[in-house]
Design an enzyme around this catalytic site. Structure first.
Site, PDB file in Angstrom:
ATOM      1  N   SER A 141      -2.533  26.596 -26.635  1.00 42.43           N
ATOM      2  CA  SER A 141      -3.190  26.300 -25.369  1.00 42.43           C
ATOM      3  C   SER A 141      -2.103  25.913 -24.382  1.00 42.43           C
ATOM      4  O   SER A 141      -0.996  25.540 -24.779  1.00 42.43           O
ATOM      5  CB  SER A 141      -4.162  25.127 -25.540  1.00 42.43           C
ATOM      6  OG  SER A 141      -4.586  24.605 -24.295  1.00 42.43           O
ATOM      7  N   TYR A 154      -6.335  16.877 -28.772  1.00 39.41           N
ATOM      8  CA  TYR A 154      -6.250  18.328 -28.629  1.00 39.41           C
ATOM      9  C   TYR A 154      -4.801  18.752 -28.399  1.00 39.41           C
ATOM     10  O   TYR A 154      -4.307  19.705 -29.015  1.00 39.41           O
ATOM     11  CB  TYR A 154      -7.136  18.757 -27.461  1.00 39.41           C
ATOM     12  CG  TYR A 154      -7.250  20.236 -27.248  1.00 39.41           C
ATOM     13  CD1 TYR A 154      -8.075  21.019 -28.047  1.00 39.41           C
ATOM     14  CD2 TYR A 154      -6.552  20.869 -26.216  1.00 39.41           C
ATOM     15  CE1 TYR A 154      -8.206  22.377 -27.838  1.00 39.41           C
ATOM     16  CE2 TYR A 154      -6.669  22.228 -25.999  1.00 39.41           C
ATOM     17  CZ  TYR A 154      -7.502  22.976 -26.809  1.00 39.41           C
ATOM     18  OH  TYR A 154      -7.624  24.331 -26.606  1.00 39.41           O
TER      19      TYR A 154
END
Length: 301
Positions: A141, A154
């Site tokens: 990401s 995350y």
């Protein structure tokens, strides 16, 4: 991996979002694709949507289940002669407020986002090593390249995928295996619904004070289309790109971030000779591995 036609691929989290976009792009290039997903209903939807595009198989898989992952790899070896392209795409997100974060939040996100990648590599890499060819793509990401506030769990999982893949790329290139990482920005997906698939062992009776589900509270239809992200991945496999960056809007921010890292390096100084000797040996080893990556990229297969 210049010619994809007739190759085989295994895509985790492939029944929706980026995984579905990757599967579609691979099918359109003649790849025999196996989609793995946690949800049977979404696998049915994916087959209905993509089944006419090429050779498609589906399998129910929880990526944290090592035995199930190993069984899926063995089945693919038996039926299709192995896996040429492994796409570790399954992922989840949780963003509870920092004063409400629980161990269960850490355990769940790391088990899927990092553990799922490890399980995929451990299940499929041995076959690639035996054949001396293959390509591994893992979805990270932009949160694995750029720091973001209120997103520590995350981000930790995605930075780990980056570090694992960077090292594995240099390790596997001499063995004929390419390694890439996808760093998407906002993409149309079901990431915000990931909390509904949370494994019971990672649940807690303690309520989170913020909604769970994804790192960014955006509508499901916001962002780049999953198919466009999938195209970027397939192009990255063909070109053996280290980093697959699908969203151009991050260019200036990336430059500023990495320039800030360089700015924090200490000025030139006298270095202990033994320390310098060790670092020079490491650099030579890395340079040799990088030449192997270049040779693999230039190879037509």
């Amino acid at each position: 991996m210049r010619n994809l036609k007739g190759k085989t691929a295994f895509v985790t989290g492939g029944a929706s979002g980026i995984g579905l976009g990757i599967a579609e792009a691979l099918l359109d290039r003649g790849v025999r694709v196996t989609i793995a997903d946690l949800r049977k209903d979404r696998l049915v939807e994916a087959r209905d949507l993509l089944g006419h595009r090429g050779e498609l198989d589906t399998t129910l898989l929880d990526v944290i289940d090592r035995d199930a992952f190993a069984a899926a790899a063995a089945q693919m070896e038996d039926r299709q002669g192995g896996c040429d392209i492994l796409v570790n795409n399954a992922g989840v997100g949780a963003n509870p407020k920092v004063d409400a974060v629980r161990y269960e939040d850490w355990d769940w996100v790391l088990a899927v986002n990092l553990g799922g990648v490890v399980n995929g590599i451990m299940s499929f890499m041995p076959g690639m090593l035996r054949r001396g060819s293959g390509h591994i793509v893992s979805t990270a990401s932009m949160a694995g390249l750029l720091p973001t506030a209120n997103n520590c769990i995350y981000a930790a999982s995605k930075y780990a995928v980056r570090g694992l893949s960077d090292s594995l790329r240099l390790t596997l290139a001499p063995r004929g295996i390419g390694v890439s990482v996808l760093y998407p920005g906002l993409t149309q997906s079901r990431m915000l619904q990931s909390a509904e698939n949370r494994h019971p062992q990672f649940r807690s009776d303690v309520p989170a004070s913020a909604p769970e589900g994804g790192p960014i509270a955006m509508p499901e239809d916001a962002g780049m289309s999953a198919r466009d992200a999938g195209e970027a991945v397939v192009e990255g496999i063909i070109a053996n790109r280290d980093y697959i960056i699908s969203h151009s809007e991050f260019r200036d921010e990336l430059a500023a971030h990495f320039n800030s890292i360089l700015a924090d390096c200490p000025p030139a100084q006298t270095i202990d000779p033994f320390r310098l000797m060790l670092e020079e040996a490491r650099r030579r080893e890395t340079a040799e591995a990088e030449r192997a990556v270049e040779a693999l990229t230039a190879r037509a297969d």
